[in-house]
Design a protein around this motif. Structure first.
Motif, PDB file in Angstrom:
ATOM      1  N   ILE A 399       0.640  -1.102  -0.061  1.00 56.50           N
ATOM      2  CA  ILE A 399       0.090   0.022   0.030  1.00 56.50           C
ATOM      3  C   ILE A 399       0.789   1.186  -0.157  1.00 56.50           C
ATOM      4  CG2 ILE A 399      -1.488   1.341   1.495  1.00 56.50           C
ATOM      5  CD1 ILE A 399      -2.925  -1.215   1.979  1.00 56.50           C
ATOM      6  N   ASP A 400       1.970   1.236   0.989  1.00 60.82           N
ATOM      7  CA  ASP A 400       2.775   2.466   1.028  1.00 60.82           C
ATOM      8  C   ASP A 400       3.201   2.939  -0.412  1.00 60.82           C
ATOM      9  OD1 ASP A 400       4.376   4.573   1.652  1.00 60.82           O
ATOM     10  OD2 ASP A 400       5.502   3.538   3.181  1.00 60.82           O
ATOM     11  N   ARG A 401       3.882   1.806  -1.039  1.00 67.18           N
ATOM     12  CA  ARG A 401       4.333   2.152  -2.509  1.00 67.18           C
ATOM     13  C   ARG A 401       3.471   2.644  -3.385  1.00 67.18           C
ATOM     14  NH1 ARG A 401       7.593  -2.747  -4.225  1.00 67.18           N
ATOM     15  NH2 ARG A 401       5.650  -3.902  -4.000  1.00 67.18           N
ATOM     16  N   ASP A 402       2.324   1.963  -3.341  1.00 70.80           N
ATOM     17  CA  ASP A 402       1.155   2.366  -4.521  1.00 70.80           C
ATOM     18  C   ASP A 402       0.813   3.961  -4.254  1.00 70.80           C
ATOM     19  OD1 ASP A 402       1.686  -0.188  -5.614  1.00 70.80           O
ATOM     20  OD2 ASP A 402      -0.344  -0.887  -4.821  1.00 70.80           O
ATOM     21  N   ALA A 403       0.626   4.001  -2.841  1.00 70.73           N
ATOM     22  CA  ALA A 403      -0.171   5.239  -2.086  1.00 70.73           C
ATOM     23  C   ALA A 403       1.109   6.489  -2.897  1.00 70.73           C
ATOM     24  CB  ALA A 403      -0.576   5.364  -1.014  1.00 70.73           C
ATOM     25  N   ARG A 404       2.114   6.123  -2.623  1.00 74.06           N
ATOM     26  CA  ARG A 404       3.445   7.008  -2.611  1.00 74.06           C
ATOM     27  C   ARG A 404       3.223   7.619  -4.376  1.00 74.06           C
ATOM     28  NH1 ARG A 404       7.089   4.817  -0.372  1.00 74.06           N
ATOM     29  NH2 ARG A 404       8.152   3.943  -2.229  1.00 74.06           N
ATOM     30  N   HIS A 405       3.061   6.427  -5.003  1.00 77.81           N
ATOM     31  CA  HIS A 405       3.224   6.618  -6.722  1.00 77.81           C
ATOM     32  C   HIS A 405       2.014   7.542  -7.085  1.00 77.81           C
ATOM     33  CE1 HIS A 405       3.934   5.999 -10.739  1.00 77.81           C
ATOM     34  NE2 HIS A 405       2.559   5.531 -10.992  1.00 77.81           N
ATOM     35  N   ILE A 406       0.743   7.230  -6.549  1.00 75.45           N
ATOM     36  CA  ILE A 406      -0.412   7.972  -7.114  1.00 75.45           C
ATOM     37  C   ILE A 406      -0.160   9.366  -6.304  1.00 75.45           C
ATOM     38  CG2 ILE A 406      -2.846   8.316  -6.369  1.00 75.45           C
ATOM     39  CD1 ILE A 406      -2.011   6.093  -8.319  1.00 75.45           C
ATOM     40  N   ALA A 407       0.358   9.659  -5.090  1.00 68.07           N
ATOM     41  CA  ALA A 407       0.718  11.047  -4.788  1.00 68.07           C
ATOM     42  C   ALA A 407       1.580  11.727  -5.334  1.00 68.07           C
ATOM     43  CB  ALA A 407       0.914  10.803  -3.201  1.00 68.07           C
ATOM     44  N   ASP A 408       2.736  11.200  -5.633  1.00 63.11           N
ATOM     45  CA  ASP A 408       3.787  11.773  -6.671  1.00 63.11           C
ATOM     46  C   ASP A 408       3.174  12.326  -7.985  1.00 63.11           C
ATOM     47  OD1 ASP A 408       5.344  11.497  -4.607  1.00 63.11           O
ATOM     48  OD2 ASP A 408       6.521   9.786  -5.377  1.00 63.11           O
ATOM     49  N   THR A 409       2.427  11.335  -8.538  1.00 62.39           N
ATOM     50  CA  THR A 409       1.778  11.761 -10.030  1.00 62.39           C
ATOM     51  C   THR A 409       0.733  12.836  -9.783  1.00 62.39           C
ATOM     52  OG1 THR A 409       1.865   9.119 -10.471  1.00 62.39           O
ATOM     53  CG2 THR A 409       0.260  10.788 -11.817  1.00 62.39           C
ATOM     54  N   ILE A 410       0.096  13.049  -8.583  1.00 63.21           N
ATOM     55  CA  ILE A 410      -0.959  14.072  -8.578  1.00 63.21           C
ATOM     56  C   ILE A 410      -0.001  15.457  -7.970  1.00 63.21           C
ATOM     57  CG2 ILE A 410      -2.346  14.982  -6.879  1.00 63.21           C
ATOM     58  CD1 ILE A 410      -3.525  12.158  -6.537  1.00 63.21           C
ATOM     59  N   VAL A 411       0.934  15.400  -7.247  1.00 66.21           N
ATOM     60  CA  VAL A 411       1.668  16.615  -6.987  1.00 66.21           C
ATOM     61  C   VAL A 411       2.347  17.043  -8.053  1.00 66.21           C
ATOM     62  CG1 VAL A 411       3.757  17.571  -5.734  1.00 66.21           C
ATOM     63  CG2 VAL A 411       2.100  15.938  -4.751  1.00 66.21           C
ATOM     64  N   GLU A 412       2.880  16.094  -9.072  1.00 65.26           N
ATOM     65  CA  GLU A 412       3.497  16.352 -10.312  1.00 65.26           C
ATOM     66  C   GLU A 412       2.705  17.275 -11.087  1.00 65.26           C
ATOM     67  OE1 GLU A 412       6.039  14.782 -14.027  1.00 65.26           O
ATOM     68  OE2 GLU A 412       5.625  13.366 -12.511  1.00 65.26           O
ATOM     69  N   THR A 413       1.412  16.628 -11.605  1.00 61.61           N
ATOM     70  CA  THR A 413       0.485  16.880 -12.249  1.00 61.61           C
ATOM     71  C   THR A 413      -0.032  18.500 -11.867  1.00 61.61           C
ATOM     72  OG1 THR A 413      -0.441  14.882 -12.700  1.00 61.61           O
ATOM     73  CG2 THR A 413      -1.933  16.779 -13.410  1.00 61.61           C
ATOM     74  N   LEU A 414      -0.240  18.564 -10.609  1.00 61.04           N
ATOM     75  CA  LEU A 414      -0.761  19.737  -9.994  1.00 61.04           C
ATOM     76  C   LEU A 414       0.183  20.697 -10.101  1.00 61.04           C
ATOM     77  CD1 LEU A 414      -2.873  18.662  -7.061  1.00 61.04           C
ATOM     78  CD2 LEU A 414      -3.684  19.414  -9.219  1.00 61.04           C
ATOM     79  N   GLY A 415       1.778  20.533 -10.069  1.00 60.10           N
ATOM     80  CA  GLY A 415       2.585  21.500 -10.322  1.00 60.10           C
ATOM     81  C   GLY A 415       2.645  22.169 -11.590  1.00 60.10           C
ATOM     82  N   ARG A 416       2.238  21.284 -12.579  1.00 63.48           N
ATOM     83  CA  ARG A 416       2.175  21.783 -14.060  1.00 63.48           C
ATOM     84  C   ARG A 416       0.952  22.546 -14.346  1.00 63.48           C
ATOM     85  NH1 ARG A 416       3.287  16.268 -15.315  1.00 63.48           N
ATOM     86  NH2 ARG A 416       1.276  16.043 -15.898  1.00 63.48           N
ATOM     87  N   THR A 417      -0.145  22.056 -13.683  1.00 66.04           N
ATOM     88  CA  THR A 417      -1.408  23.074 -13.977  1.00 66.04           C
ATOM     89  C   THR A 417      -1.685  23.858 -12.894  1.00 66.04           C
ATOM     90  OG1 THR A 417      -2.597  21.339 -12.683  1.00 66.04           O
ATOM     91  CG2 THR A 417      -2.256  20.830 -15.140  1.00 66.04           C
ATOM     92  N   HIS A 418      -1.121  24.247 -11.830  1.00 66.34           N
ATOM     93  CA  HIS A 418      -1.192  25.042 -10.803  1.00 66.34           C
ATOM     94  C   HIS A 418       0.130  25.465 -10.454  1.00 66.34           C
ATOM     95  CE1 HIS A 418      -4.929  22.839 -10.675  1.00 66.34           C
ATOM     96  NE2 HIS A 418      -5.610  23.891  -9.914  1.00 66.34           N
TER      97      HIS A 418
END
Length: 425
Positions: A399-418
């Motif tokens: 779970i930790d590894r999977d959640a970290r990947h999703i969170a990292d993807t979200i942070v990266e995407t939001l950093g581009r769009t916001h």
């Protein structure tokens, strides 16, 4: 909450998977909302039977910023111990959870994110968001076969998620349908309580609890099986569709040997295919199912043998399981009344239910089409699914590894769009 409230991220579900994503988003300073239909991690207390134990060793239990550090890393926590452990984790951070609220609709707003409809005690309202993480579990709807309604109404019927202890069932024999992890362990629970048990088994494989001095799952972890990406896993898609191996952590852990149960008086059958009134019909698959389960058991032991030999590990000598009982015939019929069966426990699994999501992210069977939880629908992700990335996905170990990947993807995407969010990465 205002109907126009907006959050960069909404997480649907406050189980350990959804809360793990929340943990990482909180660390990144990302505003988000977690929506939970009941209370955080409630399923562990509400949907496990009284004598439930983990089937994976305690050392597998690791969540963001929190790992099992108790006195028995190779043991198996009980249901109540898991609940206490999770409460200890929740004491380490404060996720923004809106409890007792159900997401009844998730709708795309073109390229402007999503509209989330929330239903709770205060009524119905909506929020909007740029990103949604669905963390509602892999398969939330219990499966009950259509012919169940044709069975004698005098027979009590429950699903495995409703089973807690033998005392809740009426006096008399019990039929358990399904031999996956829940079915096999519930049958054992009833058997140990002195109930007459009839068990209809499917195609679930089994595994040794301990082999050559260690827990089998510890060996498999050392061999990298829980870390192998799904596309590289031996057996491919067919292996991922199989039911999990049955074994138990009860009383310190042991094999679940259905043949031994049969020798002690449990009645075994093949796959249940139909039922009406008091009459049930089974496929003549019992012998083949038992043989196949034992073959998988011995095959896993042989894989461990090769690992031990390849790495020069000092371990006790190898062994193989030898059948202690074999069915004289494959039974195909059972009369519930004649057998004194007063209750049935359906343990044949769950199915997905994403009808509330209005997005083209699902295959013909209603399962998310995703890669490591990320779909082709911009902003829509999943977490906590079995085999989402590895065999360890959906378990405490992954779970930790999977959640970290999703969170990292979200942070990266939001950093581009916001652009204003880029600095928090």
């Amino acid at each position: 909450m205002s109907a126009t409230a907006h959050h960069p991220v909404v997480i649907v579900g406050a189980g350990q998977a959804g809360l793990s994503v929340s943990w990482y988003l909180g660390r990144a300073g990302i505003d988000h909302l977690v929506v939970e239909s009941t209370t955080p991690t409630h399923a562990w207390a509400d949907s496990r039977w009284d004598n439930f134990t983990l089937v994976t060793p305690n050392w597998h239990c690791r969540l963001p910023g929190y790992t099992y550090d108790g006195p028995d890393p190779d043991g198996f926590m009980t249901r109540d111990e898991v609940v206490a452990w999770l409460h200890g984790w929740l004491d380490t951070f404060t996720p923004p959870v809106r409890s007792h609220t159900t997401v009844t609709r998730l709708r795309q707003l073109g390229d402007r994110g999503f509209e989330v409809t929330l239903t709770g005690s205060d009524g119905v309202d909506t929020v909007t968001c740029d990103q949604v993480v669905v963390a509602t579990g892999g398969y939330p709807l219990p499966i009950i076969p259509p012919y169940a309604s044709s069975i004698d109404p005098a027979v009590t019927q429950i699903h495995s998620e409703q089973y807690f202890n033998p005392e809740q069932l009426p006096d008399g024999a019990v039929l358990v349908v399904g031999s996956g992890q829940s079915g096999a362990q519930i049958a054992e629970d009833l058997h140990l309580a002195g109930r007459q048990v009839h068990l209809a088994i499917g195609n679930a494989p089994r595994v040794a609890r301990f082999y050559r001095g260690r827990d089998c799952m510890t060996w498999l972890a050392d061999m990298g099986l829980y870390d192998t990406p799904t596309q590289e896993y031996p057996g491919g898609k067919a292996a991922q569709e199989k039911t999990n191996h049955y074994v138990t952590g009860r009383d310190g852990g042991r094999d679940v040997d259905l043949r031994q149960f049969a020798s002690e008086g449990m009645s075994l059958y093949g796959t249940l295919v139909d039922g009406k009134d008091s009459s049930l019909r089974f496929a003549p698959t019992l012998t083949a199912a038992l043989d196949k389960a034992d073959s998988v058991y011995n095959s896993i032991c042989a894989d461990i043998d090769r690992h031990i030999e390849k790495n020069g590990i000092d371990a006790p000598p190898p062994s193989r399981y030898e059948a202690v009982w074999s069915p004289p015939t494959d039974p195909t019929e059972l009369d519930l009344q004649d057998a004194g069966i007063t209750s049935i426990v359906w343990a044949i699994g769950f199915r997905p239910d994403y009808r509330w999501i209005e997005a083209s992210a699902f295959d013909g069977a209603g399962r998310p089409m995703q890669t490591r939880g990320v779909t082709q629908v911009p902003g829509l992700s999943f977490v906590g699914l079995p085999w989402m990335h590895t065999w360890g996905s959906g378990r405490f170990l992954g779970i930790d590894r999977d959640a970290r990947h999703i969170a990292d993807t979200i942070v990266e995407t939001l950093g581009r769009t916001h652009p204003r969010l880029a600095a928090v990465q």
